[in-house]
Scaffold this motif. Structure first.
Motif, PDB file in Angstrom:
ATOM      1  N   SER A 581       0.827  -1.215   0.000  1.00 29.24           N
ATOM      2  CA  SER A 581       0.000   0.000   0.000  1.00 29.24           C
ATOM      3  C   SER A 581       0.860   1.264   0.000  1.00 29.24           C
ATOM      4  N   LEU A 582       1.946   1.245   0.742  1.00 31.04           N
ATOM      5  CA  LEU A 582       2.817   2.419   0.774  1.00 31.04           C
ATOM      6  C   LEU A 582       3.518   2.616  -0.569  1.00 31.04           C
ATOM      7  N   HIS A 583       3.798   1.538  -1.277  1.00 31.78           N
ATOM      8  CA  HIS A 583       4.331   1.680  -2.634  1.00 31.78           C
ATOM      9  C   HIS A 583       3.289   2.312  -3.556  1.00 31.78           C
ATOM     10  N   VAL A 584       2.010   2.001  -3.322  1.00 30.02           N
ATOM     11  CA  VAL A 584       0.926   2.642  -4.082  1.00 30.02           C
ATOM     12  C   VAL A 584       0.943   4.147  -3.831  1.00 30.02           C
ATOM     13  N   VAL A 585       1.118   4.554  -2.562  1.00 33.16           N
ATOM     14  CA  VAL A 585       1.180   5.979  -2.213  1.00 33.16           C
ATOM     15  C   VAL A 585       2.388   6.642  -2.865  1.00 33.16           C
ATOM     16  N   LYS A 586       3.516   5.979  -2.816  1.00 32.51           N
ATOM     17  CA  LYS A 586       4.743   6.534  -3.410  1.00 32.51           C
ATOM     18  C   LYS A 586       4.555   6.791  -4.904  1.00 32.51           C
ATOM     19  N   LYS A 587       3.950   5.844  -5.586  1.00 33.58           N
ATOM     20  CA  LYS A 587       3.711   5.990  -7.015  1.00 33.58           C
ATOM     21  C   LYS A 587       2.720   7.119  -7.290  1.00 33.58           C
ATOM     22  N   PHE A 588       1.687   7.247  -6.436  1.00 29.25           N
ATOM     23  CA  PHE A 588       0.698   8.316  -6.591  1.00 29.25           C
ATOM     24  C   PHE A 588       1.337   9.690  -6.394  1.00 29.25           C
ATOM     25  N   LYS A 589       2.217   9.808  -5.427  1.00 27.99           N
ATOM     26  CA  LYS A 589       2.901  11.080  -5.194  1.00 27.99           C
ATOM     27  C   LYS A 589       3.754  11.464  -6.396  1.00 27.99           C
ATOM     28  N   GLU A 590       4.410  10.487  -6.976  1.00 26.29           N
ATOM     29  CA  GLU A 590       5.203  10.770  -8.169  1.00 26.29           C
ATOM     30  C   GLU A 590       4.311  11.264  -9.306  1.00 26.29           C
TER      31      GLU A 590
END
Length: 600
Positions: A581-590
């Protein structure tokens, strides 16, 4: 073969007993020294590795790019089981012990068990569903063992045997009841009469209104005891084909239960709380009702009720509590001349446990209210008394910055947008989530419309507005491992806020009026702003963050404002989901940074 492998952990709990035996019989154990290359790039991989103890690093062939770290209970390399060879290198960072599951067994299980296969699917929603299903059985016992108590017993009206039908009907109407016990002068001691009995007696049987109620009372009255299980009360109603039972406390009548109420109690436990809020006539009575909300959340959560449903229910109850507080504190002649609105997670309908007060007041233009500061101070104190903590940022109605006439608010919104600073954009962000809960709610609509007009399609302003979503780093190491400080993993700053604020910015850009983040995600998907997979993964990630934080707050009686997760309390499957889930957030921020051309 090893005899300590835990098949109760997801995804192995999805397997049948025979499949679990097949798995455990096929397992072997291997030991790797620090620095050993366990799997190399392009190397055929004949087994799935499940770490017993130790640590493994996943890298590119040259070791320059690090993809992830794995530790106890983690699995690797799943992809190679389906692709026949490994894309990356896996190296032991310390002495490591692993279970080895032959590829042929894994593939057979993957193909024969849909739920097992779904766990390894890249869709976060399907993986979370598996964990939810795994918890249902262990929650079943708690679900049916709720007891009959003062909190769920309804008041009971008792009338003498010779009371006439007209008097009974009038009493039942005045007290808002649809049944009454009839005190008989023979055994059994009580009979029961309902509104249906009264209607049939007068309209179908042509009995005069002066007929004693004992002539139409039904006997015997089915009883349950106070302290018995609600489940037994429901069984008694079902077996005897009745919709009501009397509750006895020893030999005395304590009240009554009806089938609709029992079903409501089993599904939410909110029925009685709603009644208590509605019936409260003093702040003290309202505080007693509000005080049971924490237990309601705990019951719902422990019964496996979906997070979105819990949030929706609690948002509704909070609105009822706050509106009742408003009516008790604010003079009646001002109720239709002002609007009390909540903001933040409360305004978005995403609050579960009570958090900081975030509220404001709109006063109708032309209304002079000299006593307003004193009344708002009292209202803030009252909400604090009801369990809503004071806001450290003072976004409350006892702060004059958040109390204005409607025209003043419209001017303020224009000035905030004109200034275009990060501070004024955050004030607009707070207002963007406003939701009217008391007073003249129509006063809020012009403010919301004006705010959207100020920001829709304003790329420069929206870039400044969105920047705070990129401010806090995602709590992952360079190696993709969960990163926690002394207080734990900061899930609010690192996970919840980037999603909530980023989606809020996109909603304003595309003039989406809904406040709720999950609804905003759905509408952004419909508008083709977000890909369906992106919207789904962000939604599931946000639900997971809220759920994990809530569980630790309930389990460890943490302060409702605690935003950190102790990852040592999480199972291997939950750590895996959290990392995903945190990788999902990281990708969304990018993606947000690219979308709004934000460069730091």
């Amino acid at each position: 073969m090893p005899d300590k492998f835990d098949t109760s952990l997801p995804p192995f709990d999805c397997l049948s007993y025979e499949q679990q035996l097949l798995l455990t019989d096929a397992l072997d154990v291997a030991y790797y020294r620090v620095g050993d290359i366990i799997i190399d790039v392009e190397e055929p991989c004949s087994q799935l590795y499940i770490i017993i103890k130790g640590s493994v690093e996943e890298t590119s062939a040259d070791g320059k790019e690090i993809f992830a770290h794995y530790t106890a209970d983690d699995m690797f390399d799943v992809r190679s089981q389906l692709e026949h060879h490994s894309r990356h290198r896996y190296t032991a960072l310390e002495d490591t012990l692993c279970y080895l599951l032959p590829r042929s067994i894994f593939v057979d299980l993957y193909r024969s068990c849909e739920q097992f296969a779904a766990y390894f699917d890249g869709n976060l929603a399907r993986r979370q569903q598996l964990l939810d299903e795994a918890q249902k059985q262990q929650n079943l016992a708690e679900f049916i063992l709720t007891k009959v108590s003062d909190d769920n017993i309804q008041p009971c009206m008792i009338v003498p045997f010779d009371t006439d039908l007209k008097s009974v009907t009038e009493q039942m109407r005045s007290k808002g009841m649809d049944a009454a016990l009839v005190e008989l002068n023979t055994l059994p001691q009580y009979g029961i009469v309902t509104r249906t009995n009264l209607l049939h007696a007068v309209m179908l049987d042509n009995l005069p209104a002066t007929t004693p109620v004992s002539q139409i009372a039904t006997t015997p009255v089915i009883s349950v005891n106070k302290g018995d299980f609600l489940f037994n009360a429901m069984l008694a109603m079902t077996r005897n084909k009745v919709k009501r039972v009397q509750v006895l406390d020893g030999s005395q009548v304590a009240g009554m239960l009806d089938l609709t109420q029992v079903l409501s109690l089993f599904s939410t436990h909110s029925h009685v709380l709603t009644l208590r809020i509605a019936r409260a006539e003093t702040i003290e009575e309202l505080a007693m009702a509000a005080g049971s909300q924490h237990r309601l959340v705990e019951t719902l959560f422990n019964n496996g009720i979906h997070t979105l449903f819990v949030m929706e229910l609690i948002a509704t109850l909070n609105e009822q509590i706050i509106e009742k507080a408003f009516r008790l504190v604010v003079p009646e002649h001002m109720h239709n001349r002002c609007c009390f609105m909540v903001m933040g997670s409360e305004g978005r309908g995403e609050q579960v446990l009570k958090t900081d007060q975030d509220n404001a007041l709109i006063i109708q233009d032309g209304v002079d209210w000299p006593e307003c500061p004193q009344v708002m101070e009292q209202l803030t104190h009252t909400l604090h008394q009801l369990g809503y903590p004071l806001c450290p940022g003072k976004v409350m109605v006892n702060n004059r910055k958040w109390v204005k006439h409607q025209s003043e608010w419209l001017h303020t919104i224009s000035e905030f947008a004109k200034a275009g600073t990060e501070a004024t954009m955050m004030d607009l962000a707070i207002l963007a989530d406003s939701h009217a809960v008391a007073g003249n709610r129509a006063l809020l609509e012009p403010l919301q419309t004006h705010l959207h007009r100020q920001l829709a399609d304003q790329e420069l302003l929206l870039a400044t507005f969105t920047r705070p979503a990129l401010k806090f780093s995602v709590p992952l190491t360079l190696f993709g491992k969960l990163k926690a400080g002394k207080e734990g993993l900061d899930i609010k700053r690192g996970g919840i806020f980037p999603i909530v604020h980023g989606i809020r910015a996109l909603a304003l850009e595309h003039n989406i009026e809904d406040n709720n983040t999950f609804q905003r995600l759905s509408l952004l998907e419909q508008c083709k702003v977000l890909e369906p997979s992106t919207a789904s993964n962000l939604s599931e990630a946000l639900k997971l963050f809220i759920k994990l934080r809530l569980r630790q707050q309930l389990d460890h009686q943490a302060n409702g404002l605690q935003q950190h997760l102790n990852i040592s309390y999480l199972s291997r499957a939950e750590r895996d989901l959290l990392r995903h889930s945190l990788h999902v957030v990281k990708k969304f921020k990018e993606w947000l940074g690219y979308h709004y051309q934000i460069r730091d």
